[in-house]
Design a protein around this motif. Structure first.
Motif, PDB file in Angstrom:
ATOM      1  N   PRO A 125      30.347  48.810  40.312  1.00  0.00           N
ATOM      2  CA  PRO A 125      31.498  49.616  40.091  1.00  0.00           C
ATOM      3  C   PRO A 125      32.802  49.246  41.095  1.00  0.00           C
ATOM      4  O   PRO A 125      33.848  49.189  40.938  1.00  0.00           O
ATOM      5  N   GLY A 126      32.163  48.905  42.286  1.00  0.00           N
ATOM      6  CA  GLY A 126      33.135  48.528  43.370  1.00  0.00           C
ATOM      7  C   GLY A 126      34.033  46.979  43.095  1.00  0.00           C
ATOM      8  O   GLY A 126      34.907  46.889  43.593  1.00  0.00           O
ATOM      9  N   VAL A 127      33.408  46.339  41.961  1.00  0.00           N
ATOM     10  CA  VAL A 127      34.153  45.122  41.812  1.00  0.00           C
ATOM     11  C   VAL A 127      35.255  45.150  40.582  1.00  0.00           C
ATOM     12  O   VAL A 127      36.140  44.343  40.578  1.00  0.00           O
ATOM     13  N   MET A 128      35.206  46.263  39.837  1.00  0.00           N
ATOM     14  CA  MET A 128      36.161  46.347  38.638  1.00  0.00           C
ATOM     15  C   MET A 128      37.557  46.215  39.149  1.00  0.00           C
ATOM     16  O   MET A 128      38.260  45.862  38.555  1.00  0.00           O
ATOM     17  N   ASP A 129      37.726  46.807  40.392  1.00  0.00           N
ATOM     18  CA  ASP A 129      39.354  46.878  40.940  1.00  0.00           C
ATOM     19  C   ASP A 129      39.776  45.351  40.928  1.00  0.00           C
ATOM     20  O   ASP A 129      41.005  45.079  40.530  1.00  0.00           O
ATOM     21  N   SER A 130      38.996  44.356  41.497  1.00  0.00           N
ATOM     22  CA  SER A 130      39.321  43.147  41.618  1.00  0.00           C
ATOM     23  C   SER A 130      39.563  42.473  40.314  1.00  0.00           C
ATOM     24  O   SER A 130      40.244  41.297  40.126  1.00  0.00           O
ATOM     25  N   LEU A 131      38.904  43.033  39.264  1.00  0.00           N
ATOM     26  CA  LEU A 131      38.925  42.422  38.096  1.00  0.00           C
ATOM     27  C   LEU A 131      39.941  42.641  37.088  1.00  0.00           C
ATOM     28  O   LEU A 131      40.320  42.169  35.900  1.00  0.00           O
TER      29      LEU A 131
END
Length: 633
Positions: free
Chosen positions: A128-134
């Motif tokens: 979940p935490g990586v979606m912002d960077s994608l």
């Protein structure tokens, strides 16, 4: 002489034909996608794995004889090279190791949301935490190739040697300092100078660690709408000062000179920091599961040290940083339908099991880790302890991407770590260094949005939203840990910063989404359906317009990085010289004048601004070209 000339010409023509035919795409008996990535030898293994996966999982794809439907070839490139080539329209098909948020904002990536959910490489198929960077503007532009959560790894053998018990999993900066001072005192006892330290230098811990500590106290490096940098907050100043004190007063972190003087091998994956950790000069390092690529080179059981992992020391709101090596599809690709299969492959079982087996960080899809003994406790490496389980746990619960904003140039300087370097070099105080970083960041943001009309519209919306958010926060109450506990709630869709979105949701400070009633100034640009535009009165002062426009028209492809068919045609129908008024025609296909001007000006170092019915283009030397839009045809 003629024979010599034609002989040389024949050789050059033959060489050109050979070069053209010897390109990989020409040698292959089937189509090849171009994958811009690093030159890691594992990339070639992954290409072969993709080919096998494609044949097994998609037999429905048309094939010619025994040849596969298509394949992938590697085109080695670094981040800067990929950016330059992409802006120039030469991005290939698959872009790896990029910043998807910035690339998406610049229009250099395809929105993959159409396929992501259907083919299982969407938001629910990674951490979940990586979606912002994608993502950018609620659109997904990439999928991870692998991930990593930065955490502290402990050489348990080193701590045991000096009789120091390992720290708690969620220790504080004060506990970190106590253990650090105890370690350097015991480990360097009787030595003429210090060679052993608790962990790496303050500069190596970097702004990332300062961000974790500041976030644990309720503040991020950017505001809720990502429109402004906010690092001159006392909570950032406090951790910057701690990093300085731990280096020069408490002295359990090495100075730059002490790092340089430690005589250890600096070669190999991870460099000197990993070597110092292996040899016991550092008891702790900040790393992720990818470090096992180096540590597993220690084959004999006698030298294989015991490992454990803990969070980086922080306060109330637990958080860590998750990063991803991400792959997106170039906006100018002619192979979008084929390229999306590669993202599906990255989210699938074969690729994820490859990443697990080779310890190249966290696999991009967590479902292949959860409950999997091959990941959680590999039998061949019992000394690795809890490092696998902990990193997975943190990646699925508390980890967030590094602070970022789509309004800062993707190749812009890292002023945060520059500021930390200023402090550690005694060139500035903690507060002064952070004030300097904030000024440089915000100045660069303003300059970037002025040059990018698409970004500026969203930025202006963000500025107006931020004023509304600040007004709602005026009545907030906070607990002693700086966490908001009561006050007016903010509509969920107003908060674009992933850290604040998570924090406020967990603190119950968000309201249901609210329609964005924000009016944006209309731009007097021709619509995308217009095929040609005439500027009957193009005026200029001190600029040889005929020369400029002829160069631009010859290089019109450069103004169209996504290959949508921009064609600029310059015609002088008046017969006047370069200092007269020249009618100019621009032929456009499926692109607005705004976009043409944006790419044109960035390409040739110009600035442009609309003033009523006029567009003023300013050259580097200060000369101006003024375009009259009042009589468009």
């Amino acid at each position: 002489m003629n024979k010599l000339f034609f002989g040389i010409l024949a050789v050059l023509i033959a060489a050109s034909i050979y070069t053209h035919l010897s390109q990989p795409s020409r040698q292959s008996a089937y189509p090849l996608l171009t994958w811009k990535s690093d030159s890691n030898p594992q990339r070639y293994e992954q290409i072969q794995l993709f080919q096998k996966w494609l044949n097994q999982n998609h037999p429905e794809l048309p094939r010619s004889g025994n040849n596969p439907s298509f394949g992938v070839r590697l085109n080695s490139s670094n981040n800067q090279g990929t950016l330059i080539q992409s802006v120039s329209g030469m991005g290939g098909d698959l872009l790896d190791g990029i910043n998807p948020q910035s690339y998406g904002a610049m229009g250099l990536l395809k929105d993959v949301g159409e396929y992501a959910k259907s083919y299982h490489f969407g938001p629910n198929d990674t951490y979940p935490g990586v979606m912002d960077s994608l993502s950018y503007d609620s659109k997904q532009y990439a999928y991870p190739s692998n991930c990593a959560v930065s955490n502290m790894w402990i050489n348990l053998n080193t701590l045991k040697e000096y009789g120091i018990p390992p720290p708690r999993e969620d220790w504080t900066p004060e506990e970190f300092a106590r253990i650090g001072k105890e370690f350097v005192e015991k480990a360097n006892k009787g030595e003429s100078h210090r060679t052993k330290f608790l962990t790496v230098s303050a500069q190596s811990l970097g702004f990332g660690y300062a961000l974790i500590v500041a976030r644990s106290q309720g503040v991020d490096a950017y505001n809720e709408t990502q429109t402004a940098c906010t690092v001159n907050d006392p909570r950032f100043v406090g951790i910057f000062q701690k990093l300085y004190d731990w280096t020069y007063k408490d002295k359990f972190l090495p100075t730059a000179a002490e790092v340089a003087s430690n005589e250890v091998e600096s070669g190999g994956y991870g460099g000197a920091a990993f070597s110092n950790f292996i040899y016991g000069n550092y008891a702790i390092i900040v790393t992720g599961r990818y470090a096992l690529i180096r540590f597993r080179e220690i084959n004999d059981a006698e030298n294989a040290f015991q490992m454990a992992s803990v969070m980086l020391p922080q306060y109330h709101y637990k958080n860590l940083l998750i990063s991803a090596r991400s792959t997106g599809i170039f906006a100018g690709t002619r192979n979008y339908e084929k390229s999306r299969y590669f993202l599906e492959f990255l989210a699938g079982k074969d690729y994820n099991e490859y990443i697990i087996a080779h310890a190249d960080g966290l696999p991009p899809n967590p479902k292949y880790c959860i409950g999997n003994p091959a990941y959680l406790a590999p039998k061949e490496y019992p000394n690795e302890g809890n490092v696998h389980a902990n990193e997975l746990k943190w990646a699925t619960t508390i980890a967030l991407s590094m602070s970022s904003t789509p309004y800062y140039p993707p190749n812009g300087r890292d002023w945060f770590n520059y500021a930390l370097g200023m402090l550690l070099a005694d060139r500035e105080t903690a507060e002064g260094a952070l004030n300097y970083a904030q000024l440089r960041m915000n100045t660069a943001i303003l300059a970037n949005v002025r040059e990018n009309p698409r970004l500026k519209q969203r930025y202006d919306e963000g500025i107006r939203l931020q004023k509304k958010i600040d007004a709602l926060k005026a009545d907030w109450n906070y607990d002693r840990n700086h966490m908001p506990i009561s006050g007016s709630k903010i509509p969920r869709n107003w908060v674009r910063n992933a850290y604040y979105a998570k924090l406020y949701a967990e603190q119950n400070m968000l309201a249901p989404p609210q329609e964005l009633a924000i009016s944006t100034p209309t731009q007097n640009f021709p619509g995308s359906k217009l095929r040609s535009i005439r500027f009957p009165s193009l005026q200029f002062d001190g600029v040889p317009l005929g020369k400029v426009m002829s160069i631009i028209s010859r290089r019109s492809r450069d103004t169209d990085p996504v290959h949508r068919g921009v064609f600029l045609l310059f015609r002088d129908t008046s017969g006047t010289d370069a200092r007269g008024k020249i009618p100019v025609y621009l032929n456009l296909k499926q692109v607005t004048l705004e976009e043409v001007l944006h790419h044109l000006c960035r390409r040739y170092g110009l600035l442009w601004e609309q003033k009523g019915d006029w567009i003023e283009i300013t050259a580097v030397a200060g000369a101006k070209i003024t375009v009259d839009l009042s009589n468009q045809q």
